[in-house]
Design an enzyme around this catalytic site. Structure first.
Site, PDB file in Angstrom:
ATOM      1  N   LYS A  87      75.012 -18.276  23.837  1.00 41.04           N
ATOM      2  CA  LYS A  87      73.635 -17.985  24.265  1.00 41.04           C
ATOM      3  C   LYS A  87      72.785 -17.554  23.068  1.00 41.04           C
ATOM      4  CE  LYS A  87      75.202 -16.966  28.925  1.00 41.04           C
ATOM      5  NZ  LYS A  87      75.762 -15.963  29.847  1.00 41.04           N
ATOM      6  N   GLN A 108      75.956  -9.529  30.219  1.00 44.40           N
ATOM      7  CA  GLN A 108      77.039 -10.485  30.434  1.00 44.40           C
ATOM      8  C   GLN A 108      77.995  -9.919  31.493  1.00 44.40           C
ATOM      9  OE1 GLN A 108      77.261 -13.613  29.097  1.00 44.40           O
ATOM     10  NE2 GLN A 108      79.031 -13.896  30.403  1.00 44.40           N
ATOM     11  N   ASP A 126      67.791 -13.534  33.388  1.00 47.48           N
ATOM     12  CA  ASP A 126      69.001 -14.124  33.975  1.00 47.48           C
ATOM     13  C   ASP A 126      68.886 -14.145  35.514  1.00 47.48           C
ATOM     14  OD1 ASP A 126      71.512 -15.304  33.659  1.00 47.48           O
ATOM     15  OD2 ASP A 126      72.587 -13.394  33.728  1.00 47.48           O
TER      16      ASP A 126
END
Ligand code: NAP
Length: 278
Positions: free
Chosen positions: A49, A93, A116
């Site tokens: 990412k 994450q 996200d």
């Protein structure tokens, strides 16, 4: 459906948007990734990412926290990032180590930086079809459907899986686009029969080759979000592909779309936070 090529196009557009943001505001958009612990798969995702971020000209910051981090420590760190004007997107994450209340940590992300799309706020805006940030994997799948001009309105969409970041928001996105949606989960009875009704079939289960070829309706569009050990999807690809009109491969389908969506939403967050109207 070739997620690799479509995601590349999205990233190219992002690079142009980032150039425009820097030119107009003097500020470089910045995504901060928080990684708790040392799970090697998570570390690889984070690296990937960050690399994509930098490739489009954005800054990427990494916050690595020890495996023993508490919920309070993580929430405090994320709250600091949420308040920092130099940061435009925050990605936690996951999964996080089991002593941490993942939901509490997600909710510490400011909705304006939830690129996200994991907060309850983002799920709410998705469900109400309001501007916000979609959860990246389902949002990426919707973009893929749009790229391939798949008709959604009036179609029966069957979503297998109801996790808060994948199956559930995917169902809401399809509903917002006027599909008739059936959501299946581990307690669903007669799953193969229900799956066979899907004009659009989404697999988000986390079990390798779980969806068999004969669960796929002739001519259905199949999206495989699964990413299991050995780069294997949730759909038994070859027999499913023989019946589907379109299908995503694993790898090279949904995965690259997820990352491209994250980068794209970070550019959007930066534009909004900096008051730039693209
Ligand atoms: P999850 O949180 O474990 O959810 C799995 C869902 O599948 C649950 O809703 C569960 O039902 C359902 N399920 C489990 N066994 C089932 C069965 N026998 N029959 C029907 N439904 C069943 O997983 P997730 O986070 O949604 O991820 C799903 C998959 O997507 C994983 O392979 C993951 O690696 C992959 N993924 C890929 C990306 C990407 O970027 N490509 C991103 C995120 C996730 P219950 O709710 O009843 O337990």
């Amino acid at each position: 459906m070739d997620g690799k090529t479509v995601s590349q196009q999205i990233l190219e557009q992002c690079a142009e948007r980032v150039r425009a943001i820097v030119e107009r505001s003097g500020v470089t958009p910045c995504l901060t990734t928080v990684l708790v612990g040392s799970d090697p798969a998570s570390a690889t995702y984070v690296k990937m990412k960050c690399k994509r971020c930098e490739a489009v000209g954005m800054k990427s910051l990494r916050m690595d926290m020890p495996e023993t981090t508490t919920t309070a420590e993580l929430v405090a760190r994320i709250a600091e990032l949420s308040a920092d004007p130099a940061i435009h997107g925050i990605l936690l994450q996951h999964p996080v180590p089991k002593q941490i209340d993942e939901r509490a940590a997600f909710e510490a992300i400011a909705p304006s930086k939830d690129v996200d799309g994991v907060t309850i706020h983002s799920f709410g805006t998705t469900s109400f079809d309001l501007p916000g940030f979609g959860s990246c994997t389902p949002e990426g799948m919707m973009r893929l459907l749009d790229h391939y001009k798949v008709e959604i309105k009036g179609k029966h969409a069957v979503v297998i899986g109801r996790s808060p970041i994948l199956g559930k928001p995917m169902a809401m996105m399809l509903l917002a686009r006027h599909a008739t949606v059936t959501i299946c989960h581990s307690r669903t009875k007669d799953l193969p029969d229900i799956a066979r009704q899907g004009d659009i079939l989404v697999a988000a289960v986390g079990k390798a080759n779980f969806v068999k070829g004969d669960w796929v309706k002739e001519g259905a569009v199949v999206l495989d979000a699964g990413y299991n050990e050995g780069n294997v999807g949730d759909v038994d690809y070859a027999p499913a592909a023989a019946r589907a009109s379109m299908i995503t491969p694993v790898p090279g389908g949904v995965g690259p779309m997820t990352i491209a969506t994250l980068i794209d939403q970070t550019a959007t967050a930066a534009e909004r936070l900096l008051g730039i109207h693209a």
